[in-house]
Motif scaffolding. Sequence first.
Motif, PDB file in Angstrom:
ATOM      1  N   TRP A  66       0.822  -1.221   0.000  1.00 19.41           N
ATOM      2  CA  TRP A  66       0.000   0.000   0.000  1.00 19.41           C
ATOM      3  C   TRP A  66       0.854   1.268   0.000  1.00 19.41           C
ATOM      4  CZ3 TRP A  66       0.678   3.341   4.063  1.00 19.41           C
ATOM      5  CH2 TRP A  66       1.182   2.818   5.261  1.00 19.41           C
ATOM      6  N   CYS A  67       2.113   1.145   0.445  1.00 21.47           N
ATOM      7  CA  CYS A  67       3.036   2.284   0.463  1.00 21.47           C
ATOM      8  C   CYS A  67       3.905   2.234  -0.792  1.00 21.47           C
ATOM      9  CB  CYS A  67       3.916   2.227   1.711  1.00 21.47           C
ATOM     10  SG  CYS A  67       5.151   3.541   1.806  1.00 21.47           S
ATOM     11  N   ASP A  68       3.859   3.275  -1.596  1.00 23.86           N
ATOM     12  CA  ASP A  68       4.601   3.282  -2.857  1.00 23.86           C
ATOM     13  C   ASP A  68       6.104   3.097  -2.647  1.00 23.86           C
ATOM     14  OD1 ASP A  68       2.235   3.685  -4.214  1.00 23.86           O
ATOM     15  OD2 ASP A  68       2.520   5.852  -4.468  1.00 23.86           O
ATOM     16  N   GLY A  69       6.647   3.749  -1.615  1.00 23.81           N
ATOM     17  CA  GLY A  69       8.073   3.615  -1.347  1.00 23.81           C
ATOM     18  C   GLY A  69       8.457   2.185  -1.017  1.00 23.81           C
ATOM     19  N   ALA A  70       7.631   1.522  -0.216  1.00 20.72           N
ATOM     20  CA  ALA A  70       7.891   0.126   0.144  1.00 20.72           C
ATOM     21  C   ALA A  70       7.840  -0.767  -1.087  1.00 20.72           C
ATOM     22  CB  ALA A  70       6.885  -0.340   1.185  1.00 20.72           C
ATOM     23  N   THR A  71       6.866  -0.533  -1.965  1.00 26.09           N
ATOM     24  CA  THR A  71       6.769  -1.311  -3.204  1.00 26.09           C
ATOM     25  C   THR A  71       8.021  -1.146  -4.051  1.00 26.09           C
ATOM     26  OG1 THR A  71       4.355  -1.097  -3.242  1.00 26.09           O
ATOM     27  CG2 THR A  71       5.426  -1.662  -5.309  1.00 26.09           C
ATOM     28  N   GLY A  72       8.492   0.083  -4.170  1.00 27.50           N
ATOM     29  CA  GLY A  72       9.675   0.348  -4.981  1.00 27.50           C
ATOM     30  C   GLY A  72      10.920  -0.314  -4.432  1.00 27.50           C
ATOM     31  N   ARG A  73      11.084  -0.284  -3.118  1.00 28.59           N
ATOM     32  CA  ARG A  73      12.289  -0.877  -2.530  1.00 28.59           C
ATOM     33  C   ARG A  73      12.267  -2.404  -2.639  1.00 28.59           C
ATOM     34  NH1 ARG A  73      11.647   3.795   0.634  1.00 28.59           N
ATOM     35  NH2 ARG A  73      10.186   2.772   2.051  1.00 28.59           N
ATOM     36  N   VAL A  74      11.102  -3.023  -2.479  1.00 25.08           N
ATOM     37  CA  VAL A  74      11.002  -4.469  -2.687  1.00 25.08           C
ATOM     38  C   VAL A  74      11.414  -4.824  -4.112  1.00 25.08           C
ATOM     39  CG1 VAL A  74       9.336  -6.357  -2.993  1.00 25.08           C
ATOM     40  CG2 VAL A  74       9.321  -5.020  -0.890  1.00 25.08           C
ATOM     41  N   GLY A  75      10.935  -4.048  -5.076  1.00 31.56           N
ATOM     42  CA  GLY A  75      11.289  -4.300  -6.465  1.00 31.56           C
ATOM     43  C   GLY A  75      12.770  -4.148  -6.734  1.00 31.56           C
ATOM     44  N   GLU A  76      13.406  -3.201  -6.036  1.00 30.30           N
ATOM     45  CA  GLU A  76      14.838  -2.985  -6.212  1.00 30.30           C
ATOM     46  C   GLU A  76      15.666  -4.162  -5.732  1.00 30.30           C
ATOM     47  OE1 GLU A  76      17.313   0.544  -5.323  1.00 30.30           O
ATOM     48  OE2 GLU A  76      15.399   1.518  -4.929  1.00 30.30           O
ATOM     49  N   MET A  77      15.323  -4.687  -4.553  1.00 28.56           N
ATOM     50  CA  MET A  77      16.177  -5.731  -3.983  1.00 28.56           C
ATOM     51  C   MET A  77      15.801  -7.133  -4.447  1.00 28.56           C
ATOM     52  SD  MET A  77      15.171  -6.214   0.028  1.00 28.56           S
ATOM     53  CE  MET A  77      13.805  -5.186   0.548  1.00 28.56           C
ATOM     54  N   ALA A  78      14.641  -7.311  -5.065  1.00 25.65           N
ATOM     55  CA  ALA A  78      14.188  -8.653  -5.453  1.00 25.65           C
ATOM     56  C   ALA A  78      15.161  -9.396  -6.363  1.00 25.65           C
ATOM     57  CB  ALA A  78      12.797  -8.572  -6.083  1.00 25.65           C
ATOM     58  N   PRO A  79      15.746  -8.773  -7.400  1.00 28.86           N
ATOM     59  CA  PRO A  79      16.679  -9.531  -8.250  1.00 28.86           C
ATOM     60  C   PRO A  79      17.884 -10.075  -7.494  1.00 28.86           C
ATOM     61  CG  PRO A  79      15.929  -7.555  -9.383  1.00 28.86           C
ATOM     62  CD  PRO A  79      15.456  -7.431  -7.966  1.00 28.86           C
ATOM     63  N   ARG A  80      18.490  -9.260  -6.641  1.00 28.43           N
ATOM     64  CA  ARG A  80      19.634  -9.724  -5.846  1.00 28.43           C
ATOM     65  C   ARG A  80      19.185 -10.828  -4.888  1.00 28.43           C
ATOM     66  NH1 ARG A  80      25.413  -9.499  -5.164  1.00 28.43           N
ATOM     67  NH2 ARG A  80      25.891  -9.510  -2.945  1.00 28.43           N
ATOM     68  N   VAL A 195      16.885 -15.526   7.372  1.00 27.21           N
ATOM     69  CA  VAL A 195      15.665 -14.734   7.168  1.00 27.21           C
ATOM     70  C   VAL A 195      15.990 -13.506   6.334  1.00 27.21           C
ATOM     71  CG1 VAL A 195      13.828 -13.406   8.284  1.00 27.21           C
ATOM     72  CG2 VAL A 195      14.657 -15.512   9.346  1.00 27.21           C
ATOM     73  N   MET A 196      15.171 -13.238   5.335  1.00 28.63           N
ATOM     74  CA  MET A 196      15.282 -11.995   4.565  1.00 28.63           C
ATOM     75  C   MET A 196      13.894 -11.591   4.093  1.00 28.63           C
ATOM     76  SD  MET A 196      17.300 -13.462   1.247  1.00 28.63           S
ATOM     77  CE  MET A 196      16.755 -14.902   0.340  1.00 28.63           C
ATOM     78  N   GLY A 197      13.768 -10.341   3.695  1.00 28.81           N
ATOM     79  CA  GLY A 197      12.464  -9.827   3.296  1.00 28.81           C
ATOM     80  C   GLY A 197      12.080  -8.612   4.103  1.00 28.81           C
ATOM     81  N   VAL A 198      10.778  -8.341   4.187  1.00 28.05           N
ATOM     82  CA  VAL A 198      10.305  -7.104   4.812  1.00 28.05           C
ATOM     83  C   VAL A 198       9.151  -7.383   5.791  1.00 28.05           C
ATOM     84  CG1 VAL A 198      11.004  -5.721   2.821  1.00 28.05           C
ATOM     85  CG2 VAL A 198       8.733  -6.706   2.847  1.00 28.05           C
ATOM     86  N   HIS A 199       8.983  -6.474   6.742  1.00 27.02           N
ATOM     87  CA  HIS A 199       9.799  -5.322   7.112  1.00 27.02           C
ATOM     88  C   HIS A 199      10.401  -5.598   8.485  1.00 27.02           C
ATOM     89  CE1 HIS A 199       7.214  -3.411   4.002  1.00 27.02           C
ATOM     90  NE2 HIS A 199       8.356  -2.818   3.694  1.00 27.02           N
ATOM     91  N   THR A 200      11.613  -5.083   8.740  1.00 26.55           N
ATOM     92  CA  THR A 200      12.339  -5.468   9.952  1.00 26.55           C
ATOM     93  C   THR A 200      11.598  -5.126  11.234  1.00 26.55           C
ATOM     94  OG1 THR A 200      13.536  -3.372   9.832  1.00 26.55           O
ATOM     95  CG2 THR A 200      14.657  -5.315   8.984  1.00 26.55           C
ATOM     96  N   ASN A 201      10.887  -4.015  11.242  1.00 26.92           N
ATOM     97  CA  ASN A 201      10.191  -3.585  12.451  1.00 26.92           C
ATOM     98  C   ASN A 201       8.818  -4.217  12.585  1.00 26.92           C
ATOM     99  OD1 ASN A 201       9.590  -1.976  10.131  1.00 26.92           O
ATOM    100  ND2 ASN A 201       8.581  -0.454  11.413  1.00 26.92           N
ATOM    101  N   MET A 202       8.427  -5.031  11.632  1.00 29.73           N
ATOM    102  CA  MET A 202       7.095  -5.628  11.648  1.00 29.73           C
ATOM    103  C   MET A 202       7.182  -7.136  11.439  1.00 29.73           C
ATOM    104  SD  MET A 202       4.938  -2.630   9.718  1.00 29.73           S
ATOM    105  CE  MET A 202       4.880  -0.986  10.413  1.00 29.73           C
ATOM    106  N   CYS A 203       6.897  -7.597  10.222  1.00 25.20           N
ATOM    107  CA  CYS A 203       6.765  -9.031   9.961  1.00 25.20           C
ATOM    108  C   CYS A 203       8.053  -9.806  10.151  1.00 25.20           C
ATOM    109  CB  CYS A 203       6.221  -9.246   8.551  1.00 25.20           C
ATOM    110  SG  CYS A 203       4.622  -8.427   8.277  1.00 25.20           S
ATOM    111  N   VAL A 204       9.185  -9.230   9.814  1.00 21.87           N
ATOM    112  CA  VAL A 204      10.462  -9.924   9.963  1.00 21.87           C
ATOM    113  C   VAL A 204      10.728 -10.278  11.424  1.00 21.87           C
ATOM    114  CG1 VAL A 204      12.973  -9.594   9.771  1.00 21.87           C
ATOM    115  CG2 VAL A 204      11.487  -9.037   7.842  1.00 21.87           C
ATOM    116  N   LEU A 205      10.181  -9.511  12.330  1.00 20.90           N
ATOM    117  CA  LEU A 205      10.285  -9.822  13.748  1.00 20.90           C
ATOM    118  C   LEU A 205       9.118 -10.667  14.253  1.00 20.90           C
ATOM    119  CD1 LEU A 205      11.609  -6.512  15.384  1.00 20.90           C
ATOM    120  CD2 LEU A 205      12.663  -8.768  15.566  1.00 20.90           C
TER     121      LEU A 205
END
Length: 507
Positions: A66-80, A195-205
């Motif tokens: 729902w957050c555009d910035g979060a969507t963009g950052r997921v897309g950036e790191m997904a290939p790596r 563990v990797m993915g999003v977000h560290t302050n929420m689901c990752v914990l």
Amino acid sequence: MARVLSLLLIGITSVALADDKSFSLNTRTRTETAPGSGRYHTVAKPATWDAAKTAVVICDMWDKHWCDGATGRVGEMAPRMNDLIVAARKRGALVIHCPSDTMAFYKDTPQRKLAMDAPKSEPKVPLERWCKLDPAKEIKLPIDDSDGGCGEVNKNYRAWTRQHEALKIEAGDAITDSEEAYHLMRQRGIENVVVMGVHTNMCVLGRPFAIRQLTKQGLNVVLVRDMTDTMYNPAKAPFVAHCTGTDLVVEHIEKHWCPTVTSVDFLGGKEFRFKEDKRPTLVIVSAEDEYKTETTLPPFALAQLGMDYRVSFVFADAKDKYHLPGIEQLNTADAVLFSVRRKPLMKADLDVVRKYVASGKPIIAIRTASHGFAPRKGESLPAGVEAWETFDKDILGCEYKNHYANALKMTIERAPADGTHSVLADWPTTAVESTCSLYRSNPLAADAIVLLTGKSGDNPVEPIAWVREKAAGRGRVFYASLGNVDDFKQEWFAKLLKNGIAWAAGK
């Protein structure tokens, strides 16, 4: 010898794999410098994991947020991230995709059925759909995410339908968003979890397949710190850059939950950084026992540098005065700030300092750094410990000869020939006072440009702050013989130090 070997292992930046069926990891944790100090050493340790006993968990890497910035950052790191998954799978690790709330999309896939068919096992601690902050184990998070953590004006809604398409799901992988992940791990004899993915302050914990709950089950867990993100809005406390907010939560995890690694351990090359993250890495070495900079520099760094720098700290070792735990961070630093006092070091530690200085990167130093690596008068150094008695003359461009009376306040003025140097931007139009004793620093090197001078009582005027341009064997230098507790309370000193760092770092 063990410390030398540790530093060599940590300095390796290429992928380090023991063999084709294991992972060689450079783990990073935080250990308190002393009980109750609230300051932490950054500790790196090598670890080898059996790939067949390792699971890789991909947390909530959705197709859309729902957050555009979060969507963009997921897309950036997904290939790596996908490259890491491929490498781990090839070595025999179990790959578990965990895109929460999207199981309907995968309901007929063999990967979904694999997770569902895992027999239930008895956990050591009951598994929950969500594990909240645990006051018995951790303090509150270091960021304010009460607004949802989005830096854009977006409405919160369930935007996701599946995992990001760049993350390929293959035969033998599993898909789940529940405690099924734990049951599958037990079935497969998994002992280690990446563990990797999003977000560290929420689901990752909080998720049942993530850090808090798997750590409580006694599994060895690491977070891939360059393959994650945080829901944090820089308009909220502590008012730092988005990526600094992520770094702060990663540090929280390292202090209270589990070690971290980087994708470099699996893939080699350089760690991943988001396009928006232009921050140079500043390492602050605070190891002096007189002016309490170990307590004044951290809040200064958070308030003054959090938007522009990636800051880490090195503190003195309470048990070994000749050791600086975490000094190997200088190997990847872009700039260093020294606040060190009479600190001869184990040769391996001092070699790291010498190597950094010789690299030609920026050097910022305050107060006692002018005699930072010199021994005390009459001090006999143990075998394997070395001093750098001429650091003041060699690098800072001065000759420290003690100081004038402590009882005399120092009056500080702009040097007559300083011009309009950027370090003195917004400097007060009138003289200021410091409770620091006046250092005897003359004579200065010929290339030193004096910015501020100081006088106490009837003593001669002394240079207080100066700069040196880059030269053979060292980078740009900014030094100020200031920095006691009272100085850090003054706005003029905060601006001076911030500007000095910016000038040295070329910002």
